[in-house]
Scaffold this motif. Structure first.
Motif, mmCIF file in Angstrom:
data_model
loop_
_atom_site.group_PDB
_atom_site.id
_atom_site.type_symbol
_atom_site.label_atom_id
_atom_site.label_comp_id
_atom_site.label_asym_id
_atom_site.label_seq_id
_atom_site.Cartn_x
_atom_site.Cartn_y
_atom_site.Cartn_z
ATOM 1 N N ASP A 196 0.828 -1.205 0.000
ATOM 2 C CA ASP A 196 0.000 0.000 0.000
ATOM 3 C C ASP A 196 0.862 1.254 0.000
ATOM 4 O O ASP A 196 0.418 2.312 -0.460
ATOM 5 N N ALA A 200 -0.548 3.933 -4.821
ATOM 6 C CA ALA A 200 -1.023 5.113 -5.558
ATOM 7 C C ALA A 200 -0.003 5.545 -6.609
ATOM 8 O O ALA A 200 -0.375 5.900 -7.739
ATOM 9 N N VAL A 238 -0.303 3.209 -9.582
ATOM 10 C CA VAL A 238 -1.521 3.449 -10.363
ATOM 11 C C VAL A 238 -1.357 4.706 -11.199
ATOM 12 O O VAL A 238 -1.662 4.726 -12.402
ATOM 13 N N GLU A 239 -0.877 5.772 -10.560
ATOM 14 C CA GLU A 239 -0.697 7.041 -11.282
ATOM 15 C C GLU A 239 0.252 6.873 -12.472
ATOM 16 O O GLU A 239 0.104 7.537 -13.496
ATOM 17 N N SER A 243 -10.496 -0.398 1.238
ATOM 18 C CA SER A 243 -10.141 0.975 0.880
ATOM 19 C C SER A 243 -8.701 1.056 0.364
ATOM 20 O O SER A 243 -8.416 1.783 -0.588
ATOM 21 N N SER A 244 -7.818 0.292 0.973
ATOM 22 C CA SER A 244 -6.405 0.350 0.594
ATOM 23 C C SER A 244 -6.144 -0.215 -0.798
ATOM 24 O O SER A 244 -5.102 0.056 -1.390
ATOM 25 N N THR A 249 -8.250 0.263 -3.377
ATOM 26 C CA THR A 249 -9.097 1.028 -4.285
ATOM 27 C C THR A 249 -8.492 2.412 -4.481
ATOM 28 O O THR A 249 -8.009 3.031 -3.521
ATOM 29 N N TYR A 250 -8.509 2.889 -5.717
ATOM 30 C CA TYR A 250 -7.943 4.214 -6.005
ATOM 31 C C TYR A 250 -8.755 4.864 -7.104
ATOM 32 O O TYR A 250 -9.049 4.237 -8.130
ATOM 33 N N GLY A 251 -9.140 6.104 -6.858
ATOM 34 C CA GLY A 251 -9.919 6.828 -7.861
ATOM 35 C C GLY A 251 -11.233 6.135 -8.175
ATOM 36 O O GLY A 251 -11.712 6.216 -9.317
ATOM 37 N N TYR A 273 -8.223 -2.375 -7.567
ATOM 38 C CA TYR A 273 -7.034 -2.898 -8.253
ATOM 39 C C TYR A 273 -6.516 -4.208 -7.666
ATOM 40 O O TYR A 273 -5.799 -4.923 -8.346
ATOM 41 N N LYS A 299 -2.611 7.188 0.085
ATOM 42 C CA LYS A 299 -3.140 7.237 -1.275
ATOM 43 C C LYS A 299 -2.538 8.385 -2.102
ATOM 44 O O LYS A 299 -2.841 8.513 -3.280
#
Length: 478
Positions: free
Chosen positions: A109, A113, A116-117, A147-148, A150-152, A156, A434
């Motif tokens: 974690d 982020a 992903v970015e 929650s950890s 999930t992004y945007g 994932y 995140k």
């Protein structure tokens, strides 16, 4: 002829604006670096392996291979597994930028982020939606784990393992100092630790305990979790919803109060070991019986109460003439907080993710592997999570497993399942994890906190410097 500076050719001419200096955000730079790397790598990589290409950091690679062998026997799907040694983040960044073939991989974690970015991970919402069995599995996750991953608004990952930090105390040592229960607040802990030291409690080797408390404030890639743990125990909120830092003026200045308690514990009361800034594996210090109090990963409670690793446990079992493997010398308790009604701790999530370079003709095989490792096997069992817990005590992300009879019985050998259930209700991930700038943030804040603990900065000044750096990083990534 002498050439003029480029800016002078514009700055001296009325009505002519100087050229605008090109500006690129950190996000755009990261994404363009990836595109450039893929271009350079085209045609350079070897032919992809025939099976599902799966990479992870080095943790028990032989056990991982055993799990994969079982998966291969169940499904007939081949897995080409590689344990990446060394600095996992840096080596995986190089592999991603270079376009190395890869279907799925471990993701912390801490890095999620950022990856992903950069466009290195593939969302799995479409695969989850097409798989009706996964809806119940998702509903079974602890909220902070979901929650950890999930992004945007996109999902994932599936969980590899998860855990949280616990406060531990050496029950026989506390009893020797005249206490039946551990301190609940930080002020009570100060008083109790002073009395423990004055009682000249001894280690299994006969040495007098000089510093009853030892924490982990050593700088490292995955370090400084104790700082978050103490803040969350006092229900401090360090960032707002937009990830702007709220400290040093957070509610009741709790972050400053906690840092002041730490510095007082080291320099004024001398109850916290100065080795807290340099010590490595905390569980080995605890297992040696040289500590009365500390913070541990929950799964390490089994390690420090196992006589194979622990002088403290072995010493107690020998005195009883017992041939048992475990003794509950160390017990868990709520992490001491500013006020007794506060409760909380830090949790983290390690996950399996599909990469954006997962080959289309391997997608379903890779998803089957993800489900086997991060959810249920072909027989509908949480096979991998249960096996990791049984063999190494690793935490799991599924709530129903806290009621599994085998897991309850195993936990009771070295811990207390009711306390695990209760503490699991108060787990929080790091608030800014995140943020794509989190990897840069953690490089900066650790030495700043150490300066505070060494007395080189006041708690308020140290927190103000960290907050200022956060604002710089936010601007760079905007």
């Amino acid at each position: 002829m002498r050439r003029s500076h480029p800016r002078s050719r514009y700055g001296s001419v009325p009505g002519v604006r100087p050229p605008v200096k090109p500006r690129m955000t950190r996000r755009a730079f990261l994404q363009s670096s990836t595109a450039a790397g893929l271009g350079l790598a085209a045609g350079c990589n070897p032919a992809p392996a025939p099976g599902v290409i799966f990479k992870g950091w080095v943790y028990e690679p032989d056990l991982v291979r055993e799990n994969l062998d079982y998966f291969e026997r169940q499904t007939g799907i081949r897995v080409d597994y590689n344990a990446v040694s060394g600095n996992y983040h840096d080596k995986m960044v190089a592999l991603h930028v270079g376009g190395a073939p890869m279907e799925c991989c471990y993701v912390r974690d801490d890095d999620f982020a950022e990856w992903v970015e950069a466009g290195w991970l593939r969302p799995c919402d479409d695969l989850l939606a097409a798989d009706p069995d996964m809806s119940a599995t998702t509903a079974d996750l602890f909220p902070y784990n979901l929650s950890s991953m999930t992004y945007g608004g996109k999902r994932y990952g599936l969980p590899y393992y998860t855990d949280f930090n616990i406060w531990i105390y050496n029950a026989p040592m506390l009893e020797a100092a005249g206490f039946d229960t551990p301190a609940r607040t930080l002020d009570e802990l100060t008083e109790q630790a002073i009395k423990v030291r004055e009682a000249r409690v001894r280690t299994p080797a006969g040495d007098v305990i000089e510093y009853p408390i030892m924490l982990n404030f050593r700088q490292s890639v995955l370090g400084f979790l104790d700082w978050w743990t103490l803040n969350y125990a006092s229900e401090a909120t360090l960032f707002d919803d937009d990830l702007n830092p709220t400290f040093p003026d957070d509610e009741d200045r709790r972050a400053e109060t906690i840092l002041q308690w730490l510095t007082d514990g080291i320099h004024r009361h001398r109850i916290i070991s100065p080795s807290s800034l340099t010590a490595g594996q905390m569980r080995d210090h605890v297992a040696s019986g040289r500590q009365v109090y500390g913070i541990l990963n929950k799964y390490d409670l089994e390690y420090v109460n196992n006589r194979r690793n622990s002088a403290a446990a072995d010493n107690k079992l020998k005195r009883r003439g017992s041939d048992a493997q475990h003794s509950k010398v160390y017990r868990m308790a709520p992490v001491p907080s500013i006020s007794a009604e506060q409760n909380g701790t830090l949790g983290w999530t390690r996950m399996y993710c599909l990469t954006s370079r997962c080959r289309e003709d391997r997608m379903q095989d890779a998803w089957a592997l993800m489900k086997f490792l991060g959810a249920k096997d072909a027989e509908g069992e949480y096979y991998t999570a249960r096996r990791w817990f049984r063999l190494r005590g690793l935490g799991f992300a599924y709530r129903s497993l806290l009621d599994d009879p085998d897991i309850v019985a195993q936990t009771e050998q070295w811990g207390e399942i009711d306390k695990v259930r209760e503490q699991s209700r108060h787990v929080r991930p790091r608030e800014n994890i995140k943020a794509p700038w989190f990897p840069d943030f953690k490089i900066y804040y650790q030495p700043e906190i150490q300066k505070v603990l060494l007395g080189q900065l006041t708690p308020r000044d140290g927190l103000a410097r960290i907050a200022g750096r956060c604002r710089q990083l936010i601007a760079e990534w905007s």
